[in-house]
Scaffold this active site. Structure first.
Site, mmCIF file in Angstrom:
data_model
loop_
_atom_site.group_PDB
_atom_site.id
_atom_site.type_symbol
_atom_site.label_atom_id
_atom_site.label_comp_id
_atom_site.label_asym_id
_atom_site.label_seq_id
_atom_site.Cartn_x
_atom_site.Cartn_y
_atom_site.Cartn_z
ATOM 1 N N HIS A 2 -3.316 16.602 -25.635
ATOM 2 C CA HIS A 2 -3.163 15.185 -25.300
ATOM 3 C C HIS A 2 -4.363 14.333 -25.709
ATOM 4 C CE1 HIS A 2 0.306 16.523 -23.100
ATOM 5 N NE2 HIS A 2 0.523 15.364 -22.522
ATOM 6 N N ARG A 59 0.817 -1.238 0.000
ATOM 7 C CA ARG A 59 0.000 0.000 0.000
ATOM 8 C C ARG A 59 0.839 1.271 0.000
ATOM 9 N NH1 ARG A 59 -3.197 -2.979 3.817
ATOM 10 N NH2 ARG A 59 -4.876 -3.998 2.678
ATOM 11 N N GLU A 114 6.393 18.564 -24.776
ATOM 12 C CA GLU A 114 5.799 18.948 -23.480
ATOM 13 C C GLU A 114 6.270 20.353 -23.075
ATOM 14 O OE1 GLU A 114 3.408 17.252 -22.198
ATOM 15 O OE2 GLU A 114 3.723 15.095 -22.507
ATOM 16 N N ARG A 171 -5.609 21.129 -13.198
ATOM 17 C CA ARG A 171 -4.524 20.241 -13.668
ATOM 18 C C ARG A 171 -4.775 19.716 -15.082
ATOM 19 N NH1 ARG A 171 -0.902 15.736 -10.398
ATOM 20 N NH2 ARG A 171 0.318 15.185 -12.233
HETATM 21 P P1 NAD Z 1 10.368 6.364 -22.586
HETATM 22 O O1 NAD Z 1 10.433 6.177 -21.133
HETATM 23 O O2 NAD Z 1 9.870 5.248 -23.420
HETATM 24 O O3 NAD Z 1 11.814 6.809 -23.083
HETATM 25 C C1 NAD Z 1 12.026 7.017 -24.459
HETATM 26 C C2 NAD Z 1 13.209 6.177 -24.969
HETATM 27 O O4 NAD Z 1 14.414 6.746 -24.485
HETATM 28 C C3 NAD Z 1 13.191 4.737 -24.475
HETATM 29 O O5 NAD Z 1 13.608 3.913 -25.513
HETATM 30 C C4 NAD Z 1 14.240 4.736 -23.350
HETATM 31 O O6 NAD Z 1 14.799 3.485 -23.153
HETATM 32 C C5 NAD Z 1 15.226 5.739 -23.859
HETATM 33 N N1 NAD Z 1 16.028 6.448 -22.866
HETATM 34 C C6 NAD Z 1 15.666 6.860 -21.637
HETATM 35 N N2 NAD Z 1 16.639 7.604 -21.087
HETATM 36 C C7 NAD Z 1 17.660 7.625 -21.969
HETATM 37 C C8 NAD Z 1 18.938 8.256 -21.982
HETATM 38 N N3 NAD Z 1 19.345 9.039 -20.977
HETATM 39 N N4 NAD Z 1 19.737 8.086 -23.067
HETATM 40 C C9 NAD Z 1 19.299 7.329 -24.126
HETATM 41 N N5 NAD Z 1 18.096 6.740 -24.175
HETATM 42 C C10 NAD Z 1 17.285 6.892 -23.115
HETATM 43 O O7 NAD Z 1 9.461 7.628 -22.981
HETATM 44 P P2 NAD Z 1 9.385 9.135 -22.434
HETATM 45 O O8 NAD Z 1 9.201 9.966 -23.640
HETATM 46 O O9 NAD Z 1 10.449 9.450 -21.486
HETATM 47 O O10 NAD Z 1 8.023 9.113 -21.599
HETATM 48 C C11 NAD Z 1 6.788 8.868 -22.233
HETATM 49 C C12 NAD Z 1 5.836 8.301 -21.211
HETATM 50 O O11 NAD Z 1 5.620 9.275 -20.187
HETATM 51 C C13 NAD Z 1 4.480 7.954 -21.780
HETATM 52 O O12 NAD Z 1 4.099 6.677 -21.342
HETATM 53 C C14 NAD Z 1 3.565 9.005 -21.198
HETATM 54 O O13 NAD Z 1 2.250 8.547 -21.030
HETATM 55 C C15 NAD Z 1 4.221 9.299 -19.895
HETATM 56 N N6 NAD Z 1 3.904 10.611 -19.319
HETATM 57 C C16 NAD Z 1 3.518 10.662 -18.026
HETATM 58 C C17 NAD Z 1 3.247 11.881 -17.436
HETATM 59 C C18 NAD Z 1 2.895 11.941 -15.974
HETATM 60 O O14 NAD Z 1 2.513 13.015 -15.506
HETATM 61 N N7 NAD Z 1 3.039 10.855 -15.239
HETATM 62 C C19 NAD Z 1 3.369 13.059 -18.174
HETATM 63 C C20 NAD Z 1 3.789 12.989 -19.518
HETATM 64 C C21 NAD Z 1 4.058 11.738 -20.090
HETATM 65 N N1 GLY Z 2 1.088 15.403 -17.743
HETATM 66 C C1 GLY Z 2 -0.190 15.570 -17.156
HETATM 67 C C2 GLY Z 2 -0.193 15.749 -15.680
HETATM 68 O O1 GLY Z 2 0.798 15.561 -15.009
HETATM 69 O O2 GLY Z 2 -1.217 16.047 -15.131
#
Ligand code: NAD
Ligand code: GLY
Length: 351
Positions: free
Chosen positions: A238, A113, A177, A231
């Protein structure tokens, strides 16, 4: 390096942002029982860094990529946590991009949890957005981020040195972003426009990352669990972005956000929410990062996926967060039929 505090009701977070931030990790984890989650690409590049920093802590290496942001990976993390006999006072460190951060955060919130969580974002997108604010999730049955929690990390460590190994395409995704944040904050937009020729420059990215984190912290402090509606602004572009991402699966989240913002800016203009000149200004900035809008086959079917978006409230209704004036946004609700029609028309005109 800057220290940014996020004062959320559930649990405050401290974000270390800038060159030297990673040096904070040793102090953060000192005396703690640590478990690291990363992905195969990041582990390949940062195995030595992980071993030097986290010593003999168990490391769970997930297959990389959005298509693995699912229950199999989540249960792989949870199984390994159990095998490592983590306790409630253990600390999960999510070391990677947004995919690792979202799944690591979710596992930390579920195991017993909730255990301590630290985010070490290694992509630009994760540094400017996903690691801050406590949203965690996996995708399920073709719906993006549909299973998740709000769970604040205690620390977020955004060090620009990790960006040096990022392919240009991933920098582009992070800029998606960043431009979204510019559309919500006039000062950030001014800075982006003044530096339009330096968008890919690491020194500039380090500076703008701190601005984006500070902006997001302010939004999350006011509406941690997306209840008041504020938020939602972070979801600009998106609705369409997520729908295309899930349907086509060819590009990355950040690229689809840019495409979503571009297409939705025309809808905002059509409804007189956004003036033509301002929409053009945003599109010019998007154009610095997204050179070409791909030709989408079956765009109407892809847009139909937007009906599953979490922001929607009524049946057959699609909610869009669109730019209004500089630093202002609006929520536009459309019937699914109208929405799909507009997207089809706009995308057809751009192809
Ligand atoms: P990702 O985590 O898939 O990373 C992109 C690629 O870069 C992957 O192949 C990874 O292995 C590689 N990588 C990571 N760090 C590296 C580095 N330092 N050097 C070389 N390669 C590297 O994708 P992302 O774009 O980081 O994140 C996208 C995800 O984030 C989506 O699933 C999205 O829904 C989520 N997201 C979440 C929020 C939130 O508020 N939680 C906000 C925006 C996006
Ligand atoms: N990226 C959307 C949020 O954090 O609310």
């Amino acid at each position: 390096m800057q220290t940014i505090e996020v004062h959320t009701k559930s649990r405050p977070s401290t974000v270390y942002c800038g060159a030297g931030a990673a040096e904070k990790l040793k102090t953060i984890i000192e005396g703690k029982d640590v478990f690291v989650v990363t992905d195969s690409n990041v582990f390949g590049l940062y195995k030595d860094f992980i071993q030097n920093t986290f010593g003999s802590a168990p490391v769970c290496v997930l297959p990389a990529g959005e298509r693995h942001k699912n229950r199999n990976s989540l249960f792989m993390i949870l199984d390994k946590m159990l095998q490592a006999r983590l306790r409630r006072n253990s600390t999960l460190v999510a070391f990677g991009g947004g995919v690792v951060g979202d799944m690591g955060g979710l596992a930390a919130s579920l195991y017993m949890r909730g255990i301590h969580a630290v985010q070490v974002p290694t992509t630009l997108l994760a540094q400017v957005d996903s690691s801050v604010g406590g949203k965690t999730a996996i995708d399920h049955r073709g719906v993006k981020n549909v299973i998740g929690t709000f769970y604040q990390p205690e620390y977020v460590v955004c060090d620009p040195m990790f960006l040096k190994t990022l392919p240009p395409r991933e920098i582009r995704c992070g800029l998606g972003e960043i431009i979204k944040t510019g559309a919500l904050d006039a000062e950030i937009l001014d800075k982006l426009e003044r530096n339009a020729e330096r968008l890919f420059d690491l020194a500039f990215l380090e500076e703008i990352t701190a601005d984006c984190v500070r902006f997001k912290a302010g939004v999350v402090e006011k509406d941690e669990c997306e209840r008041s509606g504020l938020r939602k602004c972070l979801n600009m572009g998106h609705t369409t972005g997520h729908a295309l991402e899930l349907f086509y699966k060819r590009r990355s989240h950040g690229e689809y956000v840019l495409i979503g913002m571009l297409l939705e800016s025309y809808i905002a203009e059509k409804f007189d929410i956004c003036a033509h000149d301002y929409a053009e200004e945003l599109r010019a900035l998007i154009g610095k990062v997204l050179k070409r809008v791909p030709r989408f086959e079956n765009i109407a079917d892809a847009a139909g996926v937007a009906l599953y978006d979490k922001k929607n409230q009524g049946e057959n209704e699609v909610s869009l967060i669109v730019p209004a004036k500089r630093g202002e946004f609006a929520e536009l609700r459309l019937t699914d039929e109208d929405y799909v029609g507009y997207i089809e028309e706009i995308a057809g005109g751009l192809a």
